[in-house]
Design a protein around this motif. Structure first.
Motif, PDB file in Angstrom:
ATOM      1  N   MET A 186      -1.141   0.467   0.565  1.00 32.91           N
ATOM      2  CA  MET A 186      -0.880  -0.191  -0.202  1.00 32.91           C
ATOM      3  C   MET A 186       0.007  -1.249  -0.672  1.00 32.91           C
ATOM      4  SD  MET A 186      -2.331   0.238  -3.974  1.00 32.91           S
ATOM      5  CE  MET A 186      -4.305   1.246  -3.967  1.00 32.91           C
ATOM      6  N   GLU A 194      -1.811  -5.231   1.411  1.00 31.33           N
ATOM      7  CA  GLU A 194      -2.632  -5.721   0.057  1.00 31.33           C
ATOM      8  C   GLU A 194      -1.355  -7.051   0.088  1.00 31.33           C
ATOM      9  OE1 GLU A 194      -6.303  -6.682  -0.261  1.00 31.33           O
ATOM     10  OE2 GLU A 194      -6.187  -4.788   0.938  1.00 31.33           O
ATOM     11  N   VAL A 219       3.205  -1.603  -5.464  1.00 29.81           N
ATOM     12  CA  VAL A 219       2.979  -0.327  -6.643  1.00 29.81           C
ATOM     13  C   VAL A 219       4.690   0.368  -7.157  1.00 29.81           C
ATOM     14  CG1 VAL A 219       1.814   1.765  -5.948  1.00 29.81           C
ATOM     15  CG2 VAL A 219       1.638  -0.314  -4.300  1.00 29.81           C
ATOM     16  N   PHE A 271      -5.549   4.817  -2.095  1.00 27.06           N
ATOM     17  CA  PHE A 271      -4.202   3.839  -1.303  1.00 27.06           C
ATOM     18  C   PHE A 271      -3.903   3.213   0.024  1.00 27.06           C
ATOM     19  CE2 PHE A 271      -3.034   6.065  -5.709  1.00 27.06           C
ATOM     20  CZ  PHE A 271      -1.715   5.646  -5.499  1.00 27.06           C
ATOM     21  N   GLY A 272      -4.634   3.729   0.419  1.00 26.07           N
ATOM     22  CA  GLY A 272      -5.231   3.428   1.712  1.00 26.07           C
ATOM     23  C   GLY A 272      -4.457   4.520   2.776  1.00 26.07           C
ATOM     24  N   CYS A 283      -9.452  -0.231  -0.620  1.00 20.61           N
ATOM     25  CA  CYS A 283      -7.840  -0.547  -0.955  1.00 20.61           C
ATOM     26  C   CYS A 283      -8.119  -1.893  -0.848  1.00 20.61           C
ATOM     27  CB  CYS A 283      -7.037   0.010   0.082  1.00 20.61           C
ATOM     28  SG  CYS A 283      -5.251  -0.418  -0.153  1.00 20.61           S
ATOM     29  N   CYS A 314      -7.233  -3.733  -4.766  1.00 22.04           N
ATOM     30  CA  CYS A 314      -5.898  -4.734  -4.954  1.00 22.04           C
ATOM     31  C   CYS A 314      -7.072  -6.488  -5.074  1.00 22.04           C
ATOM     32  CB  CYS A 314      -5.524  -4.706  -4.179  1.00 22.04           C
ATOM     33  SG  CYS A 314      -4.224  -3.539  -3.862  1.00 22.04           S
TER      34      CYS A 314
END
Length: 800
Positions: A407, A411, A415, A703-704, A726, A730
């Motif tokens: 993530m 982006e 986190v 979360f990717g 994701c 974001c």
């Protein structure tokens, strides 16, 4: 564990990836050219007795999740974690299992076999990430079949009770006899995994602290046994073993730890049952300044990672306080301990939701940060993850999917994940016993508020914007987000909120926190005037007492309305004025608990026919059986809500969480400004030829990390969908807009994440959900073992 992108879809289908062993057929998984069979039982044993082979079974056993490891006297936090999630297996005395990796299931392959015993020093297990790495290394140099084996350790594997009867003559070396039993099983069965039983190599490298003597003489072993019996006040018993076998492991561990201290003094040297600690120096790592002192992290590619940052300190049942400052540089290289749990469940669905089991300690207020910048000028959006598990279990690193690196990279956001006090430590209501315990029923939530305060003070040093913080969480984590919206002390510490599968109206537990507190005092014979004794009762005794009161009492804990710290559930008291100004994203997955690896309807099971293989006639017959006179209505609503989907999906569609989500959307639409967004994750997942997304299924996409998770990966689909989701989360964190229209009572717009992602009017789906709420489908628990196993606690760190 360092996450590695899946190159192809993991296969998990009936009739595939199966091996016919002498104990019965087992089913594993296939990932590309590699077959994996995990958690294969090779034996069973009573405590302090020699293990025996398990009887053969006529049923197919699944070998898709790693088995338990032996409980440990104390599980230390690793000194170095360059790889994220070097997770520990769950712990249970029922730990005699092994895992196999192979490239062939052809008995004629005759590949060499390498066996790894997963204990480091006869006392504790290696973490699974390291075991897996070791097990895969031989594939770099050849096509060996590799086997990792769990055995009994420490007291359970090496406590010498030979003086107390013939049946215990081997008790001092049970761990070694477990190894022999495992080798026997491997020699007998490895041919079915393409291995050569005549070409077996064993790699054993037990490591211990250099000051610890691994080998013990008979005399030394008996001295240690005597000290342990003295600690348990059993020395005068004619048959102390009969009581030893009934004690909880935590009680044995506590006595064993004290016995080792006495043995060191009496014998003049440290013996085994001591953890390994490898000293490593890490110069050149990134540094960040906080209000308490300087932290050293690690850099992985272009992401800076700081783990195990203490954000608060506290006494049991008291409100958290800011942490102590320090001088010099403190390492933030490894995750901090997680909250103790009344019950650490061995998850039936550990294949669909890979778990991380980590050392537990009451001092669990730690957070972790992933960021691409350490400049205060960066001012990047900050996303703070609140983990699931109700208010009773879990941690900020519990799932593989919680890893924040993807993530952060995708982006360019900051986190944060965190741990906080849970169950009775965070939510036991002792307010009736004095002013100092006024907030005891909410100190778990107060920990989160204190974490947000730490983030507000320090996140600029990690490139984050303290004025743009989003809290997001799933299941219990979503419930925590909803609770923080109703918590005045959190105002100004977060600016947007995401609730994922976090709203539901569960049946009220038999006992609330205040009632449980009364019963605990009664059972422990603690008078109200002696309430401070509760602060020093060993946690495992409190946990066992709670389970005696109510086997499900752990899930009775949660925030308590006190009209001060926590103002109450929005459904009951309304949405607070400040909360109305906070943009909220809220939604669910289509299956939740109605179609996962734990529950299903009786017509669908791991050994039965996949739902997508049903004929039209069978689908109609099952729907008729379930809905009776309402069958026509059920079919009509299903086709209207999800045109093009198999009509039998109506049997597996969630009606537990989704109704409350629609209620919340409508409540906010009536009382808030245009700042509420809805979603539904309905993409069918690949196991068993297609099942509806399970509770937690959307987390890897948010979360990717979905392309790292075996059952979530669909070639050509996963990357696109996770990029979209994701980005949406974001984008919402950055601007308060996820990329689709907000929800209102007229258009009822919700985003549906599927093969084709689109926003549409959710009224047809809500009509279906209300129908299913009024006509519930009866669910059946699918047992993936001979019986469900619940383990008290997990890896444990003892304070010294």
């Amino acid at each position: 564990m360092r996450l590695e992108k899946k190159k192809c879809s993991v296969e998990l289908q009936i009739g595939m990836n199966e091996a016919a062993t002498s104990d019965g057929v087992i089913r594993g998984v296939r990932n590309g050219s590699l077959y994996e069979f995990r958690g294969i039982k090779y034996g069973s044993a009573k405590r302090f007795e020699k293990a025996v082979r398990i009887p053969a079974s006529g049923e197919i056993r699944e070998a898709i999740s790693y088995g338990a490891a032996c409980p440990e006297l104390s599980t230390p936090i690793p000194d170095i974690e360059y790889e994220d999630h070097p997770y520990y297996p769950i712990q249970s005395e029922d730990c005699l299992n092994l895992s196999i990796m192979t490239r062939s299931l052809d008995p004629d392959t005759k590949a060499p076999v390498i066996i790894f015993f997963s204990d480091l020093d006869y006392n504790r297990s290696d973490n699974l990430a390291h075991i897996r790495k070791e097990q895969q290394d031989p594939f770099i140099i050849g096509n060996a079949v590799t086997v990792s084996v769990n055995t009994r350790l420490n007291i359970l594997g090496y406590l010498d009770l030979s003086e107390y009867g013939y049946i215990y003559k081997d008790s001092g070396n049970l761990g070694l006899s477990d190894r022999e039993l495992a080798i026997e099983w491997i020699k007998e069965n490895v041919v079915f995994f393409g291995g050569d039983p005549e070409n077996i190599h064993i790699r054993i490298s037990p490591k211990a602290n250099p000051s610890v003597t691994v080998e013990r003489s008979k005399e030394e072993a008996l001295v240690m046994t005597r000290f342990l019996l003295e600690e348990l006040e059993l020395c005068n018993e004619k048959d102390p073993v009969s009581k030893l076998v009934s004690f909880s492991y935590d009680r044995l561990a506590e006595a064993g730890t004290n016995a080792l201290i006495r043995a060191k003094t009496a014998l003049g040297k440290a013996l085994t049952f001591s953890p390994v600690k490898d000293e490593k120096i890490c110069p050149g790592h990134p540094l960040a300044e906080t209000t308490e002192g300087t932290l050293r992290g690690v850099k992985d590619e272009n992401v800076f990672i700081f783990r195990g940052i203490r954000y608060a300190k506290s006494r049991r049942f008291h409100m958290p306080e800011a942490p102590e400052p320090w001088t010099g540089i403190k390492d933030a290289l490894v995750y901090g301990p997680v909250s103790p749990e009344i019950e650490t469940v061995n998850p039936d669905d550990n294949f669909t939701v890979p778990h991380v089991f980590y050392p537990q300690n009451e001092n669990c207020q730690y957070l972790n940060i992933w960021t691409k910048s350490l400049s205060p000028k960066s001012r990047k959006p900050v996303l703070v993850w609140l983990h699931g598990g109700g208010f009773a279990t879990g941690s900020g690193i519990e799932h593989f999917a919680y890893n924040g690196k993807s993530m952060c990279q995708k982006e360019d956001v900051v986190v944060v994940t965190l741990n906080h006090r849970l169950n009775l430590l965070g939510y036991l209501d002792l307010s009736a016993y004095g002013e100092e315990y006024k907030y005891s029923a909410n100190v778990g939530t107060a920990d989160i508020v204190e974490a947000l305060r730490w983030i507000h003070r320090n996140i600029p040093s990690f490139g984050g914007d303290a004025a743009n913080v989003t809290i997001f969480g799933q299941s219990g984590g979503g419930g925590k987000v909803a609770a923080l919206l109703q918590t005045p002390s959190a105002d100004g510490l977060f600016h947007k909120a995401v609730i994922q599968s976090g709203l539901a109206r569960f049946p009220k537990p038999k006992a609330d926190g205040k009632t449980i507190a009364e019963k605990i005092l009664e059972k422990l014979n603690i008078q109200p005037a002696e309430i401070k004794k509760m602060e020093s009762v060993p946690y495992h005794i409190l946990a066992e007492t709670v389970k005696e009161i109510d086997s499900r009492a752990g899930f009775a804990f949660g925030p308590v309305k006190d009209n001060d710290f926590y103002l109450g559930d929005a459904f009951e008291v309304g949405i607070r004025d400040h909360a109305k100004t906070i943009p909220v994203l809220v939604g669910n997955v289509l299956g939740e608990f109605s179609h996962n690896f734990v529950f299903s309807i009786s017509e669908t099971s791991p050994s039965g026919e996949a739902k997508n293989d049903w004929s039209e006639g069978k689908a109609s017959a099952v729907i008729q059986k379930v809905f009776g006179p309402n069958t026509e209505k059920a079919v009509e609503l299903q086709r209207k809500a999800y045109p093009g989907s198999p009509v039998q999906n109506v049997l597996f569609t969630d009606a537990m969480f989704r109704p409350a989500t629609f209620d919340y959307l409508r409540l906010r639409a009536k009382t808030c400004r245009d700042n509420t967004y809805g979603y539904m994750f309905c993409k069918e997942m690949p196991p068993y030829k297609g099942i509806l997304p399970w509770h937690n299924a959307e987390i890897p996409y948010v979360f990717g990390n979905a392309h790292f998770i075996e059952p979530s990966y669909i070639p050509g689909v996963t990357e696109k969908l996770e990029d979209l989701m994701c980005h949406a989360w974001c984008s919402f964190a950055g601007s308060g807009d996820p990329g689709w229209k907000s929800y209102d009572e007229k258009e009822c717009t919700v985003m549906y994440f599927d093969n084709e992602c689109k926003e549409k009017n959710s009224s047809p789906e809500e009509e279906l959900v209300r129908f299913l709420e009024a006509n519930p489908v009866k669910l059946t628990r699918i047992l993936r073992e001979e019986k469900p196993v619940m383990f008290g606690g997990g890896p444990w760190i003892r304070d010294h």
